[in-house]
Design a protein around this motif. Structure first.
Motif, PDB file in Angstrom:
ATOM      1  N   GLN A   1       0.818  -1.208   0.000  1.00 23.16           N
ATOM      2  CA  GLN A   1       0.000   0.000   0.000  1.00 23.16           C
ATOM      3  C   GLN A   1       0.859   1.269   0.000  1.00 23.16           C
ATOM      4  OE1 GLN A   1      -2.559  -0.346   3.409  1.00 23.16           O
ATOM      5  NE2 GLN A   1      -3.967  -1.767   2.397  1.00 23.16           N
ATOM      6  N   ALA A   2       2.079   1.162   0.547  1.00 24.37           N
ATOM      7  CA  ALA A   2       2.972   2.324   0.600  1.00 24.37           C
ATOM      8  C   ALA A   2       3.363   2.824  -0.782  1.00 24.37           C
ATOM      9  CB  ALA A   2       4.232   1.969   1.389  1.00 24.37           C
ATOM     10  N   LEU A   3       3.168   2.011  -1.806  1.00 23.18           N
ATOM     11  CA  LEU A   3       3.550   2.386  -3.168  1.00 23.18           C
ATOM     12  C   LEU A   3       2.420   3.064  -3.929  1.00 23.18           C
ATOM     13  CD1 LEU A   3       5.558  -0.853  -4.014  1.00 23.18           C
ATOM     14  CD2 LEU A   3       6.512   1.427  -3.635  1.00 23.18           C
ATOM     15  N   TYR A   4       1.273   3.295  -3.254  1.00 22.29           N
ATOM     16  CA  TYR A   4       0.116   3.889  -3.909  1.00 22.29           C
ATOM     17  C   TYR A   4      -0.370   5.106  -3.131  1.00 22.29           C
ATOM     18  CZ  TYR A   4      -0.148  -0.430  -6.610  1.00 22.29           C
ATOM     19  OH  TYR A   4       0.136  -1.481  -7.448  1.00 22.29           O
ATOM     20  N   GLU A   5      -0.504   6.222  -3.815  1.00 22.90           N
ATOM     21  CA  GLU A   5      -0.945   7.462  -3.172  1.00 22.90           C
ATOM     22  C   GLU A   5      -2.332   7.308  -2.549  1.00 22.90           C
ATOM     23  OE1 GLU A   5      -1.585  12.206  -4.294  1.00 22.90           O
ATOM     24  OE2 GLU A   5      -0.965  10.760  -5.840  1.00 22.90           O
ATOM     25  N   LYS A   6      -3.189   6.501  -3.147  1.00 21.92           N
ATOM     26  CA  LYS A   6      -4.567   6.380  -2.649  1.00 21.92           C
ATOM     27  C   LYS A   6      -4.641   5.782  -1.252  1.00 21.92           C
ATOM     28  CE  LYS A   6      -5.475   1.904  -4.903  1.00 21.92           C
ATOM     29  NZ  LYS A   6      -6.333   1.191  -5.885  1.00 21.92           N
TER      30      LYS A   6
ATOM     31  N   ARG B   1       6.772   4.492   1.968  1.00 22.92           N
ATOM     32  CA  ARG B   1       5.921   5.571   1.458  1.00 22.92           C
ATOM     33  C   ARG B   1       6.743   6.847   1.235  1.00 22.92           C
ATOM     34  NH1 ARG B   1       2.177   6.199   5.547  1.00 22.92           N
ATOM     35  NH2 ARG B   1       0.739   4.730   4.555  1.00 22.92           N
ATOM     36  N   GLU B   2       7.588   7.175   2.190  1.00 22.11           N
ATOM     37  CA  GLU B   2       8.407   8.384   2.054  1.00 22.11           C
ATOM     38  C   GLU B   2       9.417   8.247   0.914  1.00 22.11           C
ATOM     39  OE1 GLU B   2      10.116   9.362   5.821  1.00 22.11           O
ATOM     40  OE2 GLU B   2       8.172   9.367   6.846  1.00 22.11           O
ATOM     41  N   LEU B   3       9.966   7.056   0.733  1.00 23.06           N
ATOM     42  CA  LEU B   3      10.868   6.818  -0.398  1.00 23.06           C
ATOM     43  C   LEU B   3      10.132   7.020  -1.725  1.00 23.06           C
ATOM     44  CD1 LEU B   3      13.143   3.707   0.318  1.00 23.06           C
ATOM     45  CD2 LEU B   3      13.874   5.996  -0.373  1.00 23.06           C
ATOM     46  N   ARG B   4       8.914   6.492  -1.805  1.00 22.97           N
ATOM     47  CA  ARG B   4       8.121   6.645  -3.033  1.00 22.97           C
ATOM     48  C   ARG B   4       7.894   8.116  -3.351  1.00 22.97           C
ATOM     49  NH1 ARG B   4       2.461   6.364  -1.700  1.00 22.97           N
ATOM     50  NH2 ARG B   4       2.474   8.590  -2.170  1.00 22.97           N
ATOM     51  N   VAL B   5       7.492   8.880  -2.349  1.00 21.67           N
ATOM     52  CA  VAL B   5       7.227  10.304  -2.558  1.00 21.67           C
ATOM     53  C   VAL B   5       8.487  11.025  -3.021  1.00 21.67           C
ATOM     54  CG1 VAL B   5       6.602  12.446  -1.402  1.00 21.67           C
ATOM     55  CG2 VAL B   5       5.295  10.355  -0.942  1.00 21.67           C
ATOM     56  N   GLU B   6       9.609  10.736  -2.379  1.00 21.88           N
ATOM     57  CA  GLU B   6      10.864  11.400  -2.731  1.00 21.88           C
ATOM     58  C   GLU B   6      11.289  11.080  -4.159  1.00 21.88           C
ATOM     59  OE1 GLU B   6      15.481  11.735  -1.078  1.00 21.88           O
ATOM     60  OE2 GLU B   6      13.925  10.833   0.186  1.00 21.88           O
ATOM     61  N   LEU B   7      11.170   9.820  -4.544  1.00 19.46           N
ATOM     62  CA  LEU B   7      11.583   9.426  -5.890  1.00 19.46           C
ATOM     63  C   LEU B   7      10.657   9.992  -6.957  1.00 19.46           C
ATOM     64  CD1 LEU B   7      12.635   5.725  -5.214  1.00 19.46           C
ATOM     65  CD2 LEU B   7      14.134   7.556  -6.014  1.00 19.46           C
ATOM     66  N   LEU B   8       9.364   9.984  -6.712  1.00 16.53           N
ATOM     67  CA  LEU B   8       8.430  10.481  -7.726  1.00 16.53           C
ATOM     68  C   LEU B   8       8.487  11.995  -7.866  1.00 16.53           C
ATOM     69  CD1 LEU B   8       5.287   8.204  -7.215  1.00 16.53           C
ATOM     70  CD2 LEU B   8       7.169   7.967  -8.840  1.00 16.53           C
ATOM     71  N   CYS B   9       8.900  12.692  -6.811  1.00 10.79           N
ATOM     72  CA  CYS B   9       9.051  14.146  -6.897  1.00 10.79           C
ATOM     73  C   CYS B   9      10.168  14.552  -7.851  1.00 10.79           C
ATOM     74  CB  CYS B   9       9.305  14.737  -5.504  1.00 10.79           C
ATOM     75  SG  CYS B   9       7.812  14.906  -4.510  1.00 10.79           S
ATOM     76  N   GLN B  10      11.047  13.637  -8.182  1.00 13.66           N
ATOM     77  CA  GLN B  10      12.149  13.939  -9.096  1.00 13.66           C
ATOM     78  C   GLN B  10      11.705  13.969 -10.557  1.00 13.66           C
ATOM     79  OE1 GLN B  10      15.272  11.115  -8.199  1.00 13.66           O
ATOM     80  NE2 GLN B  10      15.430  11.763  -6.060  1.00 13.66           N
ATOM     81  N   LYS B  11      10.466  13.577 -10.816  1.00 17.37           N
ATOM     82  CA  LYS B  11       9.862  13.661 -12.154  1.00 17.37           C
ATOM     83  C   LYS B  11      10.628  12.873 -13.217  1.00 17.37           C
ATOM     84  CE  LYS B  11       6.770  16.465 -10.514  1.00 17.37           C
ATOM     85  NZ  LYS B  11       5.378  15.997 -10.253  1.00 17.37           N
TER      86      LYS B  11
END
Length: 331
Positions: free
Chosen positions: A114-119, A138-148
């Motif tokens: 679930q940590a890999l899904y924003e929902k 979850r925090e790793l996912r957010v950090e990586l996706l913010c790099q676009k």
């Protein structure tokens, strides 16, 4: 950016290392980055004084070299932190799940995914054992996706598939042939391959014919690292209180009936050595082909160094003994 400086490792004084691949390490220059990433991951994903915390800390006490410096000497400097954090997270997940009954382990893997899904970000359910792991991922996912970077999203999708599949088979394997695909899956090997590409700035997908060749080489390396782990971890694993032993030595004993575990271990070593020779031949063919791209050749080298470093680490790890004696029992 560029990789950290690496240097060759002299394996001649290590009788337990039977691999033929050359070993390199970036430990000297990369060690501060590795230690910082590990410290954060272990602190966030384990409880002080817990079995998982002790095992995580003990895992990185190998005096011959650090796991990540040995396995990932070609990783770009700005991506090493993420590679360390993602792999260490999976190692801790493995330590947590191996003590759970099969059904509970499947549920905990689902909670972690679930940590890999924003929902699911507002869902605070921590499961029975993966709360810290879930929030960290979850925090790793957010950090990586913010790099676009679209490659970051592709890497996380592969991780999601790996978490879904890694402990989803509750069967006793009858032979090595049927066990090997499971072993690669349980090793998170597809994700590891994508992580090696991503962290070394190698395309996640090559041209069609090159991708076929890369997959063939990936298979040999996957057999080598998966079975090497089984070879060195057998003495530790077969004593563990679990409802499932996943080790090639146990499979070979069942397949051949009359084999002792010592004989099965010798047979397994022969299988690993044979697979290394196949990998050597294929790498030689790839290197000699002037039509193959630099990316493919770079990837094949990165995989070889990964297998070499991991095999050397297993052969010398106090976790698996007996190359170094230790008063600690971290099994």
């Amino acid at each position: 950016m560029a990789p950290f400086t690496s240097e060759a490792v002299d394996t001649s004084g290590v009788p337990t290392y039977f691999g033929s691949f050359p070993v390199k390490t970036s430990n000297c220059e990369a060690l501060p980055t590795i230690r910082d990433a590990l410290r954060l991951t272990i602190q966030r994903c384990t409880v002080p004084g817990s079995k998982e915390r002790k095992k995580a800390e003990y895992r990185h006490t190998n005096p011959t070299g650090h796991l990540f410096g040995l396995c990932l000497p070609m990783v770009e400097k700005n991506r090493l932190k993420y590679a360390v954090q993602l792999v260490e997270l999976l190692c801790i997940v493995d330590d947590v799940m191996e003590d759970l009954p099969f059904g509970e382990a499947c549920i905990e893997h689902a909670v972690l995914r679930q940590a890999l899904y924003e929902k699911y970000d507002k869902d605070q359910y921590a499961g029975l054992a993966v709360g810290g792991l879930k929030s960290f991922l979850r925090e790793l996912r957010v950090e990586l996706l913010c790099q676009k970077d679209p490659n970051n999203a592709a890497l996380l999708r592969t991780l999601d598939v790996s978490l879904h599949k890694r402990d989803s088979v509750d069967v006793e394997f009858e032979n090595l042939e049927t066990y090997i695909p499971y072993r690669k899956t349980n090793f998170d090997y597809d994700f590891v391959c994508k992580l090696i590409r991503w962290s070394s700035t190698i395309p996640l997908e090559l041209a069609e014919e090159e991708e076929k060749t890369a997959r063939k080489y990936e298979h040999s390396i996957g057999v080598i690292v998966g079975l090497t782990n089984d070879y060195f971890s057998w003495e530790m694993e077969h004593r563990q209180p679990t409802d499932r032993i996943r080790n090639a030595i146990a499979v070979l004993m069942k397949e051949h009936g009359s084999l002792s575990d010592k004989q099965a271990k010798s047979t397994l070593k022969d299988v690993i050595v044979d697979e290394e020779q196949k990998a050597w031949r294929l790498k030689s063919e790839i290197d000699a082909n002037e039509f193959f791209s630099t990316d493919l050749k770079k990837y094949v080298l990165a995989l070889q160094l990964f297998a070499a470093g991991y095999s050397f680490w297993c052969a010398t790890s106090p976790r698996y003994g007996p190359f170094f004696s230790s008063d600690q029992d971290q099994s």
